[in-house]
Design a protein around this motif. Structure first.
Motif, PDB file in Angstrom:
ATOM      1  N   ILE A  10      46.893  -5.414 -25.501  1.00 56.67           N
ATOM      2  CA  ILE A  10      48.170  -6.026 -25.802  1.00 56.67           C
ATOM      3  C   ILE A  10      49.097  -4.986 -26.394  1.00 56.67           C
ATOM      4  CG2 ILE A  10      47.162  -8.287 -26.169  1.00 56.67           C
ATOM      5  CD1 ILE A  10      47.395  -7.813 -29.143  1.00 56.67           C
ATOM      6  N   GLY A  11      50.368  -5.256 -26.367  1.00 62.14           N
ATOM      7  CA  GLY A  11      51.343  -4.300 -26.861  1.00 62.14           C
ATOM      8  C   GLY A  11      51.936  -4.707 -28.183  1.00 62.14           C
ATOM      9  N   GLU A  12      51.172  -4.592 -29.252  1.00 63.84           N
ATOM     10  CA  GLU A  12      51.685  -4.862 -30.586  1.00 63.84           C
ATOM     11  C   GLU A  12      51.514  -3.599 -31.419  1.00 63.84           C
ATOM     12  OE1 GLU A  12      50.013  -8.276 -32.422  1.00 63.84           O
ATOM     13  OE2 GLU A  12      50.203  -9.502 -30.635  1.00 63.84           O
ATOM     14  N   GLU A  13      52.396  -3.407 -32.388  1.00 62.41           N
ATOM     15  CA  GLU A  13      52.354  -2.197 -33.188  1.00 62.41           C
ATOM     16  C   GLU A  13      51.077  -2.051 -33.996  1.00 62.41           C
ATOM     17  OE1 GLU A  13      55.850  -1.449 -35.477  1.00 62.41           O
ATOM     18  OE2 GLU A  13      57.134  -2.249 -33.910  1.00 62.41           O
ATOM     19  N   GLU A  14      50.494  -3.133 -34.466  1.00 65.56           N
ATOM     20  CA  GLU A  14      49.326  -3.057 -35.316  1.00 65.56           C
ATOM     21  C   GLU A  14      48.023  -2.946 -34.538  1.00 65.56           C
ATOM     22  OE1 GLU A  14      49.227  -2.773 -38.688  1.00 65.56           O
ATOM     23  OE2 GLU A  14      51.373  -2.528 -38.463  1.00 65.56           O
ATOM     24  N   THR A  15      48.080  -2.968 -33.219  1.00 71.59           N
ATOM     25  CA  THR A  15      46.861  -2.885 -32.435  1.00 71.59           C
ATOM     26  C   THR A  15      46.434  -1.436 -32.295  1.00 71.59           C
ATOM     27  OG1 THR A  15      48.033  -2.714 -30.344  1.00 71.59           O
ATOM     28  CG2 THR A  15      47.482  -4.924 -31.106  1.00 71.59           C
ATOM     29  N   PRO A  16      45.129  -1.202 -32.118  1.00 76.47           N
ATOM     30  CA  PRO A  16      44.685   0.168 -31.897  1.00 76.47           C
ATOM     31  C   PRO A  16      45.245   0.701 -30.593  1.00 76.47           C
ATOM     32  CG  PRO A  16      42.886  -1.392 -31.576  1.00 76.47           C
ATOM     33  CD  PRO A  16      44.048  -2.169 -32.087  1.00 76.47           C
ATOM     34  N   ALA A  17      45.508   1.993 -30.556  1.00 79.20           N
ATOM     35  CA  ALA A  17      46.135   2.603 -29.387  1.00 79.20           C
ATOM     36  C   ALA A  17      45.190   2.672 -28.201  1.00 79.20           C
ATOM     37  CB  ALA A  17      46.623   4.003 -29.743  1.00 79.20           C
ATOM     38  N   THR A  18      43.914   2.659 -28.442  1.00 76.45           N
ATOM     39  CA  THR A  18      42.924   2.782 -27.387  1.00 76.45           C
ATOM     40  C   THR A  18      41.646   2.101 -27.817  1.00 76.45           C
ATOM     41  OG1 THR A  18      41.666   4.337 -26.062  1.00 76.45           O
ATOM     42  CG2 THR A  18      42.197   5.030 -28.292  1.00 76.45           C
ATOM     43  N   SER A  19      40.756   1.859 -26.887  1.00 77.00           N
ATOM     44  CA  SER A  19      39.493   1.244 -27.264  1.00 77.00           C
ATOM     45  C   SER A  19      38.342   2.253 -27.221  1.00 77.00           C
ATOM     46  CB  SER A  19      39.194   0.052 -26.349  1.00 77.00           C
ATOM     47  OG  SER A  19      39.029   0.486 -25.025  1.00 77.00           O
ATOM     48  N   ARG A  20      38.647   3.532 -27.149  1.00 78.82           N
ATOM     49  CA  ARG A  20      37.578   4.529 -27.185  1.00 78.82           C
ATOM     50  C   ARG A  20      36.967   4.542 -28.588  1.00 78.82           C
ATOM     51  NH1 ARG A  20      39.461  10.096 -25.823  1.00 78.82           N
ATOM     52  NH2 ARG A  20      40.863   9.540 -27.499  1.00 78.82           N
ATOM     53  N   LEU A  21      35.666   4.524 -28.667  1.00 75.73           N
ATOM     54  CA  LEU A  21      35.002   4.491 -29.971  1.00 75.73           C
ATOM     55  C   LEU A  21      35.307   5.731 -30.805  1.00 75.73           C
ATOM     56  CD1 LEU A  21      31.502   2.947 -29.245  1.00 75.73           C
ATOM     57  CD2 LEU A  21      33.426   1.930 -30.448  1.00 75.73           C
ATOM     58  N   GLU A  22      35.620   6.831 -30.152  1.00 78.66           N
ATOM     59  CA  GLU A  22      35.932   8.066 -30.878  1.00 78.66           C
ATOM     60  C   GLU A  22      37.192   7.920 -31.719  1.00 78.66           C
ATOM     61  OE1 GLU A  22      35.587   8.211 -27.315  1.00 78.66           O
ATOM     62  OE2 GLU A  22      33.437   8.386 -27.687  1.00 78.66           O
ATOM     63  N   ASP A  23      38.022   6.936 -31.419  1.00 76.49           N
ATOM     64  CA  ASP A  23      39.267   6.727 -32.150  1.00 76.49           C
ATOM     65  C   ASP A  23      39.090   5.828 -33.371  1.00 76.49           C
ATOM     66  OD1 ASP A  23      40.664   8.341 -30.391  1.00 76.49           O
ATOM     67  OD2 ASP A  23      41.060   6.681 -29.023  1.00 76.49           O
ATOM     68  N   PHE A  24      37.837   5.499 -33.684  1.00 80.57           N
ATOM     69  CA  PHE A  24      37.533   4.662 -34.834  1.00 80.57           C
ATOM     70  C   PHE A  24      36.443   5.299 -35.682  1.00 80.57           C
ATOM     71  CE2 PHE A  24      39.017   1.882 -31.495  1.00 80.57           C
ATOM     72  CZ  PHE A  24      39.974   1.130 -32.151  1.00 80.57           C
ATOM     73  N   VAL A  72      28.234  -6.543 -35.261  1.00 77.31           N
ATOM     74  CA  VAL A  72      29.654  -6.351 -35.526  1.00 77.31           C
ATOM     75  C   VAL A  72      29.783  -5.341 -36.657  1.00 77.31           C
ATOM     76  CG1 VAL A  72      31.807  -7.469 -36.214  1.00 77.31           C
ATOM     77  CG2 VAL A  72      30.154  -8.729 -34.832  1.00 77.31           C
ATOM     78  N   HIS A  73      30.692  -4.378 -36.494  1.00 79.54           N
ATOM     79  CA  HIS A  73      30.894  -3.339 -37.495  1.00 79.54           C
ATOM     80  C   HIS A  73      32.358  -3.290 -37.921  1.00 79.54           C
ATOM     81  CE1 HIS A  73      26.908  -1.536 -37.029  1.00 79.54           C
ATOM     82  NE2 HIS A  73      27.038  -1.853 -35.751  1.00 79.54           N
ATOM     83  N   LEU A  74      32.558  -2.966 -39.181  1.00 83.12           N
ATOM     84  CA  LEU A  74      33.901  -2.722 -39.694  1.00 83.12           C
ATOM     85  C   LEU A  74      34.280  -1.303 -39.305  1.00 83.12           C
ATOM     86  CD1 LEU A  74      36.332  -3.571 -41.439  1.00 83.12           C
ATOM     87  CD2 LEU A  74      35.089  -2.667 -43.413  1.00 83.12           C
ATOM     88  N   ALA A  75      35.469  -1.131 -38.756  1.00 81.78           N
ATOM     89  CA  ALA A  75      35.925   0.183 -38.315  1.00 81.78           C
ATOM     90  C   ALA A  75      37.359   0.409 -38.767  1.00 81.78           C
ATOM     91  CB  ALA A  75      35.830   0.301 -36.798  1.00 81.78           C
ATOM     92  N   LYS A  76      37.679   1.662 -39.000  1.00 79.43           N
ATOM     93  CA  LYS A  76      39.043   2.043 -39.364  1.00 79.43           C
ATOM     94  C   LYS A  76      39.606   2.881 -38.236  1.00 79.43           C
ATOM     95  CE  LYS A  76      39.941   5.280 -42.395  1.00 79.43           C
ATOM     96  NZ  LYS A  76      40.113   6.067 -43.621  1.00 79.43           N
ATOM     97  N   GLY A  77      40.811   2.541 -37.797  1.00 76.77           N
ATOM     98  CA  GLY A  77      41.459   3.314 -36.745  1.00 76.77           C
ATOM     99  C   GLY A  77      41.861   4.682 -37.257  1.00 76.77           C
ATOM    100  N   ASN A  78      41.536   5.725 -36.530  1.00 82.19           N
ATOM    101  CA  ASN A  78      41.882   7.087 -36.954  1.00 82.19           C
ATOM    102  C   ASN A  78      43.382   7.330 -36.958  1.00 82.19           C
ATOM    103  OD1 ASN A  78      39.162   7.699 -37.234  1.00 82.19           O
ATOM    104  ND2 ASN A  78      39.003   8.560 -35.177  1.00 82.19           N
ATOM    105  N   LEU A  79      44.114   6.644 -36.097  1.00 86.48           N
ATOM    106  CA  LEU A  79      45.557   6.861 -36.014  1.00 86.48           C
ATOM    107  C   LEU A  79      46.334   5.945 -36.955  1.00 86.48           C
ATOM    108  CD1 LEU A  79      45.902   7.218 -32.147  1.00 86.48           C
ATOM    109  CD2 LEU A  79      45.850   9.045 -33.845  1.00 86.48           C
ATOM    110  N   THR A  80      45.888   4.701 -37.098  1.00 90.95           N
ATOM    111  CA  THR A  80      46.650   3.717 -37.862  1.00 90.95           C
ATOM    112  C   THR A  80      46.106   3.468 -39.259  1.00 90.95           C
ATOM    113  OG1 THR A  80      45.313   1.871 -37.070  1.00 90.95           O
ATOM    114  CG2 THR A  80      47.252   2.489 -35.741  1.00 90.95           C
ATOM    115  N   ASN A  81      44.856   3.864 -39.519  1.00 93.97           N
ATOM    116  CA  ASN A  81      44.149   3.552 -40.763  1.00 93.97           C
ATOM    117  C   ASN A  81      44.005   2.050 -40.981  1.00 93.97           C
ATOM    118  OD1 ASN A  81      43.466   6.143 -41.618  1.00 93.97           O
ATOM    119  ND2 ASN A  81      45.473   6.437 -42.550  1.00 93.97           N
ATOM    120  N   SER A  82      44.246   1.248 -39.968  1.00 97.82           N
ATOM    121  CA  SER A  82      44.062  -0.194 -40.056  1.00 97.82           C
ATOM    122  C   SER A  82      42.587  -0.524 -39.871  1.00 97.82           C
ATOM    123  CB  SER A  82      44.872  -0.897 -38.973  1.00 97.82           C
ATOM    124  OG  SER A  82      46.243  -0.659 -39.151  1.00 97.82           O
TER     125      SER A  82
END
Length: 142
Positions: free
Chosen positions: A17-31, A44-54
């Motif tokens: 989806i195209g929302e600002e708070e969504t992760p830019a990609t679903s590659r696991l390397e980006d989390f 299920v794991h808690l993950a932090k986005g490398n780009l957004t810190n969300s």
């Protein structure tokens, strides 16, 4: 919250989806995986986005009989639902080169868990107003 099960020509990544708070990609390397949130059949794991810190929840589906687990498709099938009482799945990936036997979906993180866990763990006692509120939200989500 809408995903489609169309694959791009260069990867097995499902569209996002195209929302600002969504992760830019679903590659696991980006989390960055922070901790486990659940050790059921599909962890299920808690993950932090490398780009957004969300913070996000990442649910993993091991392959079943050498193919994508049918439960993964069940999870993604309802991802077009839009409702404030339903967890938002942002991205899903059938598999990638580094994780060829695993599918996963990146979802909204619910820090207080889901309704089932809340009720099962006894957080709803005899507060009739709270019970009505949760029941209303449950019915509204259906």
């Amino acid at each position: 919250m809408s995903l489609s099960i169309t694959q791009s020509s260069e990867s097995n990544e499902l569209s996002q989806i195209g929302e600002e708070e969504t992760p830019a990609t679903s590659r696991l390397e980006d989390f960055q995986i922070i901790k486990s949130l659940g050790k059921g059949k599909f962890p299920v794991h808690l993950a932090k986005g490398n780009l957004t810190n969300s913070l996000f929840a990442v649910k993993f589906f091991s392959f079943y009989k050498g193919a994508v687990n049918p439960r993964f498709y069940s999870e993604v099938r309802f991802s077009d639902l839009k409702h404030p009482n339903i967890i938002v799945p942002f991205n899903s990936c059938l598999h990638d080169e580094k994780h060829p036997e695993t599918s996963y979906t990146v979802m909204e993180y619910a820090p207080h868990g889901d309704l089932f866990g809340f009720v099962y763990n006894g957080h709803i006692k005899s507060d009739e107003i709270l019970i009505r509120t949760f029941f209303h939200h449950l019915i509204d989500g259906l």
